[in-house]
Motif scaffolding. Structure first.
Motif, PDB file in Angstrom:
ATOM      1  N   PHE A   1      31.631  44.809  -9.826  1.00  0.00           N
ATOM      2  CA  PHE A   1      31.054  44.774 -11.177  1.00  0.00           C
ATOM      3  C   PHE A   1      30.852  46.190 -11.710  1.00  0.00           C
ATOM      4  O   PHE A   1      31.158  46.500 -12.864  1.00  0.00           O
TER       5      PHE A   1
ATOM      6  N   TRP B   1      36.122  48.157 -32.541  1.00  0.00           N
ATOM      7  CA  TRP B   1      35.169  49.222 -32.873  1.00  0.00           C
ATOM      8  C   TRP B   1      35.888  50.447 -33.424  1.00  0.00           C
ATOM      9  O   TRP B   1      35.379  51.118 -34.309  1.00  0.00           O
ATOM     10  N   SER B   2      37.085  50.714 -32.918  1.00  0.00           N
ATOM     11  CA  SER B   2      37.773  51.902 -33.405  1.00  0.00           C
ATOM     12  C   SER B   2      38.142  51.720 -34.862  1.00  0.00           C
ATOM     13  O   SER B   2      38.124  52.663 -35.638  1.00  0.00           O
TER      14      SER B   2
ATOM     15  N   MET C   1      51.839  48.171 -25.249  1.00  0.00           N
ATOM     16  CA  MET C   1      50.849  47.250 -24.675  1.00  0.00           C
ATOM     17  C   MET C   1      51.502  46.364 -23.618  1.00  0.00           C
ATOM     18  O   MET C   1      50.892  46.036 -22.606  1.00  0.00           O
TER      19      MET C   1
ATOM     20  N   ILE D   1      34.149  38.033 -14.698  1.00  0.00           N
ATOM     21  CA  ILE D   1      34.130  39.450 -15.058  1.00  0.00           C
ATOM     22  C   ILE D   1      35.441  39.847 -15.723  1.00  0.00           C
ATOM     23  O   ILE D   1      35.454  40.615 -16.685  1.00  0.00           O
TER      24      ILE D   1
ATOM     25  N   LYS E   1      34.872  52.123 -36.770  1.00  0.00           N
ATOM     26  CA  LYS E   1      34.447  53.527 -36.768  1.00  0.00           C
ATOM     27  C   LYS E   1      35.205  54.301 -37.842  1.00  0.00           C
ATOM     28  O   LYS E   1      34.636  55.075 -38.591  1.00  0.00           O
TER      29      LYS E   1
ATOM     30  N   THR F   1      45.830  52.988 -11.690  1.00  0.00           N
ATOM     31  CA  THR F   1      46.556  52.314 -12.767  1.00  0.00           C
ATOM     32  C   THR F   1      46.001  52.713 -14.124  1.00  0.00           C
ATOM     33  O   THR F   1      46.746  53.063 -15.036  1.00  0.00           O
TER      34      THR F   1
ATOM     35  N   PHE G   1      43.262  50.216  -8.918  1.00  0.00           N
ATOM     36  CA  PHE G   1      42.977  50.024 -10.340  1.00  0.00           C
ATOM     37  C   PHE G   1      42.621  51.317 -11.047  1.00  0.00           C
ATOM     38  O   PHE G   1      43.015  51.536 -12.193  1.00  0.00           O
TER      39      PHE G   1
ATOM     40  N   VAL H   1      35.842  49.543 -18.099  1.00  0.00           N
ATOM     41  CA  VAL H   1      35.711  49.075 -19.479  1.00  0.00           C
ATOM     42  C   VAL H   1      35.265  50.229 -20.373  1.00  0.00           C
ATOM     43  O   VAL H   1      35.773  50.418 -21.480  1.00  0.00           O
TER      44      VAL H   1
ATOM     45  N   PHE I   1      56.861  53.113 -15.057  1.00  0.00           N
ATOM     46  CA  PHE I   1      56.203  54.166 -15.831  1.00  0.00           C
ATOM     47  C   PHE I   1      57.221  55.127 -16.420  1.00  0.00           C
ATOM     48  O   PHE I   1      57.131  55.538 -17.581  1.00  0.00           O
TER      49      PHE I   1
ATOM     50  N   ILE J   1      35.901  41.650 -19.199  1.00  0.00           N
ATOM     51  CA  ILE J   1      36.641  42.892 -19.408  1.00  0.00           C
ATOM     52  C   ILE J   1      37.597  42.733 -20.583  1.00  0.00           C
ATOM     53  O   ILE J   1      37.673  43.593 -21.468  1.00  0.00           O
TER      54      ILE J   1
ATOM     55  N   ASN K   1      51.489  48.136 -20.419  1.00  0.00           N
ATOM     56  CA  ASN K   1      50.150  48.112 -19.827  1.00  0.00           C
ATOM     57  C   ASN K   1      49.867  46.783 -19.154  1.00  0.00           C
ATOM     58  O   ASN K   1      49.295  46.725 -18.067  1.00  0.00           O
TER      59      ASN K   1
ATOM     60  N   TYR L   1      40.125  53.774 -26.707  1.00  0.00           N
ATOM     61  CA  TYR L   1      40.422  53.118 -27.979  1.00  0.00           C
ATOM     62  C   TYR L   1      39.676  53.794 -29.123  1.00  0.00           C
ATOM     63  O   TYR L   1      40.210  54.021 -30.199  1.00  0.00           O
ATOM     64  N   LEU L   2      38.385  54.124 -28.864  1.00  0.00           N
ATOM     65  CA  LEU L   2      37.556  54.709 -29.914  1.00  0.00           C
ATOM     66  C   LEU L   2      38.086  56.046 -30.390  1.00  0.00           C
ATOM     67  O   LEU L   2      37.908  56.420 -31.538  1.00  0.00           O
TER      68      LEU L   2
ATOM     69  N   PHE M   1      51.517  46.671 -15.850  1.00  0.00           N
ATOM     70  CA  PHE M   1      50.771  47.425 -14.836  1.00  0.00           C
ATOM     71  C   PHE M   1      49.587  46.626 -14.317  1.00  0.00           C
ATOM     72  O   PHE M   1      49.318  46.587 -13.116  1.00  0.00           O
ATOM     73  N   VAL M   2      48.854  45.976 -15.246  1.00  0.00           N
ATOM     74  CA  VAL M   2      47.691  45.184 -14.827  1.00  0.00           C
ATOM     75  C   VAL M   2      48.148  44.021 -13.946  1.00  0.00           C
ATOM     76  O   VAL M   2      47.537  43.724 -12.921  1.00  0.00           O
TER      77      VAL M   2
ATOM     78  N   GLY N   1      36.466  46.882 -28.070  1.00  0.00           N
ATOM     79  CA  GLY N   1      36.661  48.322 -28.190  1.00  0.00           C
ATOM     80  C   GLY N   1      37.712  48.651 -29.224  1.00  0.00           C
ATOM     81  O   GLY N   1      37.575  49.575 -30.012  1.00  0.00           O
TER      82      GLY N   1
ATOM     83  N   CYS O   1      37.175  51.462 -23.659  1.00  0.00           N
ATOM     84  CA  CYS O   1      36.563  51.533 -24.990  1.00  0.00           C
ATOM     85  C   CYS O   1      36.589  52.953 -25.537  1.00  0.00           C
ATOM     86  O   CYS O   1      36.915  53.168 -26.704  1.00  0.00           O
TER      87      CYS O   1
ATOM     88  N   LEU P   1      35.640  42.752 -23.802  1.00  0.00           N
ATOM     89  CA  LEU P   1      35.092  44.071 -24.154  1.00  0.00           C
ATOM     90  C   LEU P   1      36.180  45.034 -24.612  1.00  0.00           C
ATOM     91  O   LEU P   1      35.953  45.836 -25.515  1.00  0.00           O
ATOM     92  N   LEU P   2      37.360  44.948 -23.981  1.00  0.00           N
ATOM     93  CA  LEU P   2      38.436  45.839 -24.410  1.00  0.00           C
ATOM     94  C   LEU P   2      38.901  45.465 -25.814  1.00  0.00           C
ATOM     95  O   LEU P   2      39.222  46.327 -26.627  1.00  0.00           O
TER      96      LEU P   2
ATOM     97  N   LEU Q   1      48.490  55.665 -15.178  1.00  0.00           N
ATOM     98  CA  LEU Q   1      49.659  54.946 -15.657  1.00  0.00           C
ATOM     99  C   LEU Q   1      49.503  54.481 -17.103  1.00  0.00           C
ATOM    100  O   LEU Q   1      50.448  54.538 -17.872  1.00  0.00           O
ATOM    101  N   ILE Q   2      48.315  53.987 -17.453  1.00  0.00           N
ATOM    102  CA  ILE Q   2      48.167  53.362 -18.771  1.00  0.00           C
ATOM    103  C   ILE Q   2      47.879  54.399 -19.850  1.00  0.00           C
ATOM    104  O   ILE Q   2      47.208  55.363 -19.611  1.00  0.00           O
TER     105      ILE Q   2
END
Lengths: 244, 112
Positions: A38, B104-105, B48, B90, B108, A239, A236, A45, B41, B94, B51, A52-53, B54-55, B101, A49, B97-98, A243-244
């Motif tokens: 967690f 939010w950009s 995206m 979780i 903003k 990654t 992770f 996260v 890569f 995630i 990405n 992105y911001l 990769f995940v 995010g 964020c 939340l992403l 990578l990302i």
């Protein structure tokens, strides 16, 4: 009414049985690893964020393969065109070191199940070496990152170029880039360090014959769970950060 | 103390089934997947979808690390559930939340 019902001796209510089929110590290690997952998830996260911001701001988030393109001892070699260096080569070495130390850890657990003390000691030793090697690589990576490059930043702050990196400013991009790099890889590195310390303690116990006396090598499994978790988190972190 | 020792001893399974061959095979799979990571890569543009690949590769690697190295495949299903189900939540968090995010950009930029 006056009869008493005898408990079925095989019933789960007579005690002495774990509903999950493992001992208390192993179950609690799993639960601890879940809680640690967690924590790392929340850090990743935060990274996502923040990245992105920063999309709309003036100072752009850098591409990782333009920042992490050094290898100890090799200078001036460009893999993908002039000035590109050796992107991600060193971090791939670190990943293989950690995966390999995970393999030696599983081999130690397997030797423990055969109660073969010498094999357990040998593989635990290799795992400890792998952990120390990873930490050394990470220390070198941090040093490179903090020192920065010859040219400095591509942008100006208060009219001046920045060289190197710290928790407040860095030459690569927004402040969050370096801050998150230090916090996340540092937190992971702290886990590797504590894993190495635990492994050393268990290694000494193996040599002393503590687990032979105890009759089982379950402690190797428990500490192995922790070490594999560290490896998994690195998969992770690597990654997301590289990578990302 | 006595009881705990007894429980630990009776609960401990004697090395159920993981052979050295399986261990090295899994090492080979993990190394191969990492090489695939790097191949993608360097040969794919940063989108995206890349990405997501990769995940996905990370999740496949997790299956092998948690299932085989951490022995989860050989444990009681209930134990696997108690660890993996919360983590499934979780993962959903995630993703949410992403996505936030990203929103939010936009907000903003709009506010500034």
């Amino acid at each position: 009414m006056s009869e008493s019902v005898a408990l079925n001796p095989n019933s789960a209510w007579t005690g002495g049985k774990s509903p999950f089929g493992v001992s208390y110590g192993k179950l609690m290690m799993w639960v601890f690893l879940l809680s640690d997952a967690f924590t790392f998830s929340s850090l990743l996260v935060t990274y996502g964020c923040n990245r992105y911001l920063s999309g709309g701001s003036e100072i752009k988030w850098p591409h990782p393969d333009q920042v992490f393109n050094h290898f100890p001892g090799i200078h001036g070699v460009d893999m993908l065109g002039p000035g590109s260096g050796l992107p991600l080569l060193f971090v791939s070495l670190m990943t293989f070191i950690l995966i390999f130390s995970s393999v030696t850890m599983v081999l130690a657990v397997e030797a423990g199940s055969r109660k073969h003390r010498n094999d357990v000691a040998f593989y635990m030793f290799l795992t400890i070496i792998g952990g120390i090697a990873f930490l050394s690589c990470q220390a070198w990576e941090w040093t490179q990152f903090i020192q920065g490059s010859h040219e400095g930043s591509k942008f100006l702050v208060n009219g001046e170029k920045i060289y190197g990196a710290n928790l407040f400013l860095n030459e690569y991009g927004p402040a969050a880039f370096a801050g998150l790099f230090f916090i996340v890889t540092g937190f992971h590195g702290f886990h590797v360090l504590s894993g190495v310390v635990l492994n050393v303690i268990i290694y000494v116990n193996v040599i002393k014959g503590t687990y032979d006396k105890r009759g089982h090598y379950e402690m190797i499994e428990k500490v192995g769970l922790y070490w594999h978790f560290v490896d998994l988190v690195w998969v992770f972190v690597f990654t997301f950060f590289y990578l990302i | 103390m006595e009881h705990t020792d007894n429980t630990e001893h009776t609960e401990h399974h004697e090395g159920h089934g993981i052979s050295k061959k399986a261990i090295w095979r899994t090492f080979g799979i993990l190394s191969f997947l990492t090489v695939v990571d790097f191949a993608i890569f360097f040969n794919m543009d940063g989108t995206m979808s890349r990405n997501m690949i990769f995940v996905a590769l990370g999740i496949i690697k997790s299956y092998y690390i948690v299932g085989i190295f951490m022995h989860m495949n050989y444990e009681v299903k209930r134990l696997a559930g108690i660890i993996l189900l919360p983590f499934g939540f979780i993962l959903g968090l995630i993703a949410a939340l992403l996505y936030e995010g990203d929103r939010w950009s936009v907000i903003k930029w709009f506010v500034e």
